[in-house]
Design a protein around this motif. Structure first.
Motif, mmCIF file in Angstrom:
data_model
loop_
_atom_site.group_PDB
_atom_site.id
_atom_site.type_symbol
_atom_site.label_atom_id
_atom_site.label_comp_id
_atom_site.label_asym_id
_atom_site.label_seq_id
_atom_site.Cartn_x
_atom_site.Cartn_y
_atom_site.Cartn_z
ATOM 1 N N GLN A 1 26.750 -47.615 21.413
ATOM 2 C CA GLN A 1 27.146 -47.487 20.003
ATOM 3 C C GLN A 1 27.650 -46.090 19.686
ATOM 4 N N LYS B 1 33.678 -47.200 25.949
ATOM 5 C CA LYS B 1 33.820 -48.598 25.525
ATOM 6 C C LYS B 1 34.983 -49.265 26.227
ATOM 7 N N GLU C 1 21.095 -49.096 24.660
ATOM 8 C CA GLU C 1 22.142 -49.705 23.839
ATOM 9 C C GLU C 1 22.739 -48.689 22.867
ATOM 10 N N SER C 2 21.924 -47.752 22.426
ATOM 11 C CA SER C 2 22.409 -46.737 21.484
ATOM 12 C C SER C 2 23.534 -45.895 22.077
#
Length: 268
Positions: free
Chosen positions: A262, A268, A258-259
């Motif tokens: 981010q 994205k 998940e990092s």
């Protein structure tokens, strides 16, 4: 000279790697792939299944082509299933994929897979919300069964930027030899970018705990192809492995976390 000219035309992409350097390294890596296949056939009869997923125009076809180019066609299979038939739609979702699983000594590559249901089927509403949810709940158990049966399963997701996808799709439209790659779904890929991102992120979060996803930063096709082959060779055992040659770049191929979403390592 004709082969070189053809290669240059095919690879008319911006890359940090020259075509000569790319072809030299690719040849050495393809020799390692032949060593791997020889070991599988002579020593262990493993069943290897590699899944390639990614957005439209992310480079799956080209990567798979370089992996299998010099392998034995008898023991190497590329599976790229088309639209499901009426019978498929009335069967267990995984049924048509089970028929394509590798037998002993086979090396099978899926150009898209059962993860169609987590991506294009979900985004384009070719399946219901209930079917999508059932898939996300079921697929980890399905893959656990495959692993328990002895199949070596490796999953890659080729990740590209929105601008790069748009450029590649435009390039396909202009190239008379790539017209077969254009579909109505491709036309909507860029417009539905965010929905595909959301679907991808949910797929990663819910289907990585049994068989992890490996993300490939694929804006640079040459670099991506070489590093996928290196990563694959690193994760499989065979005699005579050139450890120095096959060391992949961890900035290009890395396990999902998940990092990475981010930080922007995953687009994205």
């Amino acid at each position: 000279m004709k082969t070189k000219a053809k290669s240059c035309a095919e690879e008319a992409e911006l890359s940090s790697l020259s075509i000569d350097a790319y072809e030299r390294e690719l040849r050495l890596l393809q020799i390692e792939l032949v060593k791997l296949q020889r070991h599988i056939l002579c020593c262990c009869n493993e069943r290897i299944l590699v899944i390639f997923e990614g957005r439209d125009a992310s480079g799956k076809d080209g990567t798979i082509k370089r992996v299998v180019e010099h392998l034995s066609p008898r023991e190497t299979r590329v599976v790229a299933l088309g639209k499901p038939s009426d019978r498929d739609l009335g069967s267990w979702y995984f049924q048509r994929y089970v028929a394509e699983l590798p037998a002993s000594g086979e090396f099978t590559l899926f150009n898209r897979s059962w993860y169609n249901r987590a991506g294009v089927e979900h985004v384009m509403e070719f399946c219901t919300r209930e079917q999508h949810e059932d898939f996300l709940v079921t697929v980890p158990e399905f893959e656990r069964m495959l692993v328990r049966s002895g199949i070596r399963l490796i999953k890659y997701y080729l990740d590209i930027s929105k601008d790069e996808q748009k450029r590649r799709i435009e390039s396909r439209r202009r190239d008379p030899l790539k017209q077969w790659k254009i579909s109505p779904i491709d036309e909507q890929a860029v417009a539905m970018w965010q929905k595909y991102s959301q679907a991808r992120n949910e797929m990663f979060a819910r289907t990585s705990h049994v068989v992890p996803w490996h993300v490939v930063r694929a804006n640079d096709k040459r670099v991506a192809r070489l590093n996928v082959i290196k990563h694959l060779l690193t994760h499989l055992h065979y005699a005579g492995k050139n450890e120095k040659l096959i060391r992949p770049d961890s900035e290009i191929v890395f396990p999902y976390a998940e990092s990475h979403l981010q930080s922007g390592a995953i687009v994205k």
